[in-house]
Design an enzyme around this catalytic site. Structure first.
Site, PDB file in Angstrom:
ATOM      1  N   HIS A   1     -47.050  -2.266   4.937  1.00  0.00           N
ATOM      2  CA  HIS A   1     -47.579  -0.910   4.763  1.00  0.00           C
ATOM      3  C   HIS A   1     -47.118  -0.039   5.924  1.00  0.00           C
ATOM      4  O   HIS A   1     -47.099  -0.500   7.062  1.00  0.00           O
ATOM      5  CB  HIS A   1     -49.107  -0.968   4.720  1.00  0.00           C
TER       6      HIS A   1
ATOM      7  N   GLU B   1       0.835  -1.197   0.000  1.00  0.00           N
ATOM      8  CA  GLU B   1       0.000   0.000   0.000  1.00  0.00           C
ATOM      9  C   GLU B   1       0.874   1.253   0.000  1.00  0.00           C
ATOM     10  O   GLU B   1       1.766   1.394   0.835  1.00  0.00           O
ATOM     11  CB  GLU B   1      -0.929   0.025   1.226  1.00  0.00           C
ATOM     12  N   GLN B   2       0.607   2.123  -0.959  1.00  0.00           N
ATOM     13  CA  GLN B   2       1.403   3.341  -1.098  1.00  0.00           C
ATOM     14  C   GLN B   2       0.993   4.421  -0.098  1.00  0.00           C
ATOM     15  O   GLN B   2       1.817   5.207   0.349  1.00  0.00           O
ATOM     16  CB  GLN B   2       1.248   3.889  -2.518  1.00  0.00           C
TER      17      GLN B   2
ATOM     18  N   GLY C   1      -8.114   2.121   0.568  1.00  0.00           N
ATOM     19  CA  GLY C   1      -8.367   2.626  -0.772  1.00  0.00           C
ATOM     20  C   GLY C   1      -9.234   3.872  -0.803  1.00  0.00           C
ATOM     21  O   GLY C   1      -9.480   4.530   0.209  1.00  0.00           O
ATOM     22  N   THR C   2      -9.740   4.180  -1.996  1.00  0.00           N
ATOM     23  CA  THR C   2     -10.529   5.388  -2.204  1.00  0.00           C
ATOM     24  C   THR C   2     -11.793   5.385  -1.361  1.00  0.00           C
ATOM     25  O   THR C   2     -12.160   6.401  -0.761  1.00  0.00           O
ATOM     26  CB  THR C   2     -10.901   5.522  -3.689  1.00  0.00           C
ATOM     27  N   CYS C   3     -12.476   4.270  -1.288  1.00  0.00           N
ATOM     28  CA  CYS C   3     -13.783   4.208  -0.623  1.00  0.00           C
ATOM     29  C   CYS C   3     -13.708   4.731   0.809  1.00  0.00           C
ATOM     30  O   CYS C   3     -14.433   5.648   1.184  1.00  0.00           O
ATOM     31  CB  CYS C   3     -14.314   2.778  -0.641  1.00  0.00           C
TER      32      CYS C   3
END
Length: 460
Positions: A444, A33-34, A39-41
């Site tokens: 309902h 991992e950089q 990540g983006t998320c």
């Protein structure tokens, strides 16, 4: 050189669970991992934006509370608090994901920038300049994508923001110009308009959300404009320049030349795959003209044993697709499932208010492909739950095969539109027809109950 059984490059929503599963199968695995785990998320996308959208929703509700018989003397928006709340949730999710990786036996987490130095040889450069080489017979690329920076004359002369950097601005932009008119642009536009910015959206296509049917785009444009957002479609930005009044954009719309000025510019003109730093030329993995990694329908690249998953491979750029990519790879590799990306559903939701929930084909696609269909449509102003809650903007729309009654697609614009869409997605997966849904019992007064009435429109 350290040898592994498998290497995962990138810890997004596909790479992270895949690495854990590979290690769980006894494979000596490394995940590289950089930047941040998740990540983006988690770090720049779903988690932070939906957290801030929740704050904007509260602001909008309070500002219009008289609609429900509640009078408020006024309110203030504390953007630093909103940003801090967002950061706290992001950090919580990120740390949880990182803990899950580090506590997985047989899995090594490596921080640094990965580049191929041979067909299946990866050199990782850490932030202090140190290097290490890894190799494995199985390599999975999950490096994602980043905001696309358009080539506009004068852009380099002014400060600009992306969907990543804007989320850390603790001072509210007074006049925010957004270049782009798709999902990210519209979510961010409504978010900041509700927090107090004056938002202008500039889109080159003739309509917003250009992949959607025109009636869907029209409703979305209408409710955004009703909230005070200025929208230019079919507009080309010919130049940008700093002025004493702020940042000026020069536009051409048809034959009309227009100039608009804002205090800030947000670039929301698409995404660019994070492949440049990988040096793929050293391994033979092919990309298209935009840099997206080319894969077959089982996510294998042009090099056997090297796979790509998530946004870096192009196609639908959604977190849930990236996650499904990892399931497809795992089941194919370890369960002989022979799954293909061609067989799966692609649901998605735009988190404006109201939401747009989408699944399957559009009416435009059905016409273009010559598929015989009937269109079921019901305004949210005919939905009991929407009337009771005072949220009647939007409509339910389903594309139904004219001969079989199978549901081929749906667009739901409304409160919890994504949840309603998910019910139709399950019906599509299970082969439940429009006729069956028309007569089905729903509790309902849920929004979903009005699927009965939606499919009754086919009888008219």
């Amino acid at each position: 050189m350290e040898k592994f059984d498998a290497i995962v490059i990138g810890s997004g929503q596909g790479g992270t669970p895949l690495a854990k599963k590979l290690a769980g199968k006894g494979r000596k695995t490394a995940i590289i991992e950089q930047r941040y785990i998740g990540g983006t998320c988690i770090n720049d996308g779903c988690t932070p934006t939906k957290t801030m959208i929740a704050s904007a929703k509260v602001a909008h509700t309070v500002a219009h509370s008289e609609k429900w018989g509640i009078t408020t003397p006024g309110f203030t928006v504390d953007l630093p608090f909103i940003i801090a709340r967002k950061n706290d949730i992001v950090l919580r999710f990120r740390n949880s994901a990182a803990k899950g990786l580090t506590q997985t036996p047989g899995l090594t987490v490596i921080y640094g920038s990965a580049a191929f130095s041979g067909e299946k040889i990866i050199t990782v450069t850490s932030s202090d300049g140190g290097e290490q080489q890894l190799t494995a017979p199985l390599i999975f690329i999950n490096t994602g994508a980043a905001p696309h920076i358009p080539n506009i004359p004068g852009l380099e002369e002014v400060p600009w923001l992306t969907s990543t950097t804007l989320l850390d601005e603790v001072t509210l932009p007074q006049d925010l110009i957004i270049l782009g008119g798709s999902y990210i642009a519209l979510e961010m536009g409504q978010l900041y308009q509700r927090l107090g910015s004056n938002v202008t959206i500039v889109e080159t296509s003739p309509q917003l959300v250009s992949k959607e049917d025109p009636d869907v785009a029209a409703v979305i444009r209408n409710f955004l404009e009703e909230e005070g957002i200025r929208i230019y479609t079919g507009a080309t930005t010919t130049g940008i320049q700093p002025t004493t009044a702020g940042i000026q954009l020069n536009l051409i719309t048809g034959d009309t030349h227009t100039s608009i000025t804002g205090s800030h510019i947000l670039l929301a003109t698409g995404r660019t795959p994070a492949t440049a730093a990988l040096q793929l030329q050293n391994t033979g993995v092919t990309t298209d003209e935009r840099g997206y990694i080319q894969v077959n329908d089982q996510l294998e690249t042009s090099v056997p044993g090297i796979y790509a998953l998530g946004d870096v491979k192009g196609g639908p750029a959604f977190t849930h697709i990236s996650y499904n990519d990892h399931l497809l790879l795992y089941k194919n590799l370890f369960e002989n499932a022979n799954l293909s990306v061609l067989d799966r559903q692609v649901p998605y939701c735009m988190f404006t208010d109201p939401q747009l929930g989408r699944i399957g084909i559009t009416a435009h696609t059905a016409t273009r492909e010559g598929i015989p269909v009937k269109i079921a449509c019901l305004g949210m102003d005919k939905v009991a739950r929407a009337i009771e809650t005072g949220t009647t903007t939007g409509f339910m729309k389903a594309i139904v095969h004219a001969h079989t009654g199978q549901i081929l697609g749906a667009a739901i614009i409304g409160t919890e539109g994504g949840e309603i869409m998910s019910v139709l997605q399950m019906a599509m997966a299970g082969g439940v027809t429009a006729t069956q849904l028309r007569g089905m019992i729903f509790a309902h007064p849920l929004y979903t109950e009005s699927l009965n009435n939606l499919f009754m429109t086919l009888e008219k």
